[in-house]
Write an enzyme that holds these catalytic residues in place. Structure first.
Site, short mmCIF file in Angstrom:
data_model
loop_
_atom_site.label_atom_id
_atom_site.label_comp_id
_atom_site.label_asym_id
_atom_site.label_seq_id
_atom_site.Cartn_x
_atom_site.Cartn_y
_atom_site.Cartn_z
N HIS A 199 -1.84 -6.03 -11.84
CA HIS A 199 -2.49 -7.18 -12.47
C HIS A 199 -3.68 -7.69 -11.64
CE1 HIS A 199 1.16 -6.79 -14.81
NE2 HIS A 199 1.86 -6.91 -13.68
N GLU B 202 2.75 -13.17 -10.03
CA GLU B 202 2.96 -11.78 -9.63
C GLU B 202 1.69 -11.16 -9.05
OE1 GLU B 202 4.07 -9.19 -12.84
OE2 GLU B 202 4.01 -7.40 -11.56
N HIS C 103 4.56 -4.06 -8.03
CA HIS C 103 4.77 -5.11 -9.02
C HIS C 103 5.98 -5.97 -8.66
CE1 HIS C 103 2.16 -3.86 -12.53
NE2 HIS C 103 2.00 -2.86 -11.67
N GLU D 173 8.96 -1.98 -8.84
CA GLU D 173 9.23 -3.38 -9.18
C GLU D 173 10.05 -3.92 -8.02
OE1 GLU D 173 8.00 -5.08 -11.56
OE2 GLU D 173 7.75 -3.87 -13.36
ZN ZN Z 1 3.73 -6.25 -13.12
#
Ligand code: ZN
Length: 264
Positions: free
Chosen positions: A55, A93, A148, A225
Site C-alpha cells: 500500500h 497498515e 503486509h 501478512e
Molecule cells: Zn495489505
C-alpha cells in the site's frame, strides 16, 4: 476476512522477526568478529533483494488511480492497489509496512546484500501491484518479499506466509518461492513473537491465485501478512518499536536463510 484484508492481500506483504539475533549468533559462532563479517559478505554479497512495503499513504485520496485495472497474470486483471487496513486506533497498515521494510533493508545491507525498495516514502500512490512485481523481475532479484498486515476480526491472530499457486515464472520459480516460504516461516516461528495464523491458511502457510504481485513474479517471492492489526495482541506487538524490530529481524533472517540455501 474483511474486504480491507482481502484488498490488502492483493497488494503484497507483511512480517515478523527475531532472526537477526539468530543470524548473528550463527555467523559469529567459533570465529572472530572480523572473520564472521568476511564470511557473511562472501556468501551474500552480490545478492539482490526486493522489499515491497504494501500500500501507500496517498492511496486513500487517489481512488481513481488505485482502482484502475492492471494485469494480474494469466489473462486476468485486478485493481492497481488498495488502501490496506488499519489498527482500531488508526495506525495504518501502509505506515507499518514501510517501517518494517526500512528496518529489514538496514539489516540486509549490513550483510552486504543489495536492497531495492518498491517505495521509500509513505506519501505517494502505489505503485500498482503489477509494477511492484516488475521491479523484482527487472533486476532479476534473488528474492522478493512483500510486507503486509492483515485486517481480520479481533478473534484471530498470527502470521501468514503466502505464495502463488503458480507464477508466470513457471514451475521452477514456484519451487524456489516455496523454499523461500519455508525459510520465512521458520524465521517467524523462532523470532517474531507471533504464532502461525489461527484464522486462515494452514499452520501459517497459504497458497493463493489472486495476488498479482506474486502471480506476475519471475523471481522467488512471498507475501508476508505479519499479523492481524485488529487483534489486540498482534497489534500491540506491531505498534511497538521493539515488536517491529522482531518482525523485521525475522524477515531478514528468512531471506538470509533462503539465500544461503541457494548458495549451497
Ligand atoms: Zn495489505
Amino acid at each position: 476476512m474483511t474486504a480491507g484484508s482481502a484488498l490488502c492481500a492483493l497488494a503484497l506483504t507483511s512480517c515478523q522477526g527475531t532472526a537477526s539475533a539468530n543470524a548473528a549468533s550463527k555467523v559469529s559462532a567459533g570465529t572472530s568478529p572480523k572473520a564472521a563479517v568476511a564470511s557473511a559478505s562472501s556468501t551474500l554479497s552480490g545478492k539482490t533483494v526486493v522489499l515491497d512495503p504494501g500500500h501507500n499513504g496517498g492511496d486513500e485520496s487517489h481512488t481513481a488511480q488505485i482502482n484502475q485495472l492492471v494485469p494480474m497474470g494469466f489473462g486476468k486483471y485486478k485493481t492497481c492497489d488498495t488502501t490496506g487496513t488499519n489498527a482500531d486506533d488508526g495506525y495504518p497498515e501502509h505506515e507499518f509496512t514501510l517501517q518494517v521494510a526500512t528496518l529489514v533493508q538496514s539489516l540486509l545491507e549490513k550483510r552486504g546484500i543489495k536492497v531495492i525498495m518498491t517505495r521509500t516514502n509513505d506519501t505517494g500512490v502505489g505503485p500498482c501491484v503489477n509494477v511492484r512485481a516488475a521491479i523484482g523481475n527487472n533486476v532479476h532479484a534473488d528474492a522478493a518479499v512483500s510486507i503486509h498486515g492483515d485486517g481480520f476480526d479481533a478473534s484471530g491472530h498470527g502470521f501468514q506466509i503466502i505464495q502463488a499457486a503458480k507464477s508466470v515464472g513457471g514451475a521452477a520459480n514456484d519451487a524456489r518461492s516455496n523454499k523461500l516460504s519455508g525459510a520465512m516461516h521458520a524465521a517467524f516461528l523462532s523470532g517474531s513473537g507471533l504464532t502461525p495464523s489461527t484464522y486462515i491458511g494452514t499452520d501459517g502457510y497459504e497458497v493463493r491465485s489472486d495476488l498479482a504481485g506474486l502471480n506476475l513474479s519471475t523471481v522467488p517471492k512471498v507475501l508476508v501478512e505479519c499479523g492481524n492489526m485488529k487483534n489486540p495482541g498482534d497489534v500491540a506487538l506491531m505498534e511497538s518499536p521493539a515488536g517491529r524490530a522482531r518482525i523485521a529481524s525475522s524477515i531478514a533472517d528468512g531471506i538470509i536463510a533462503f539465500l544461503e540455501q541457494g548458495s549451497k
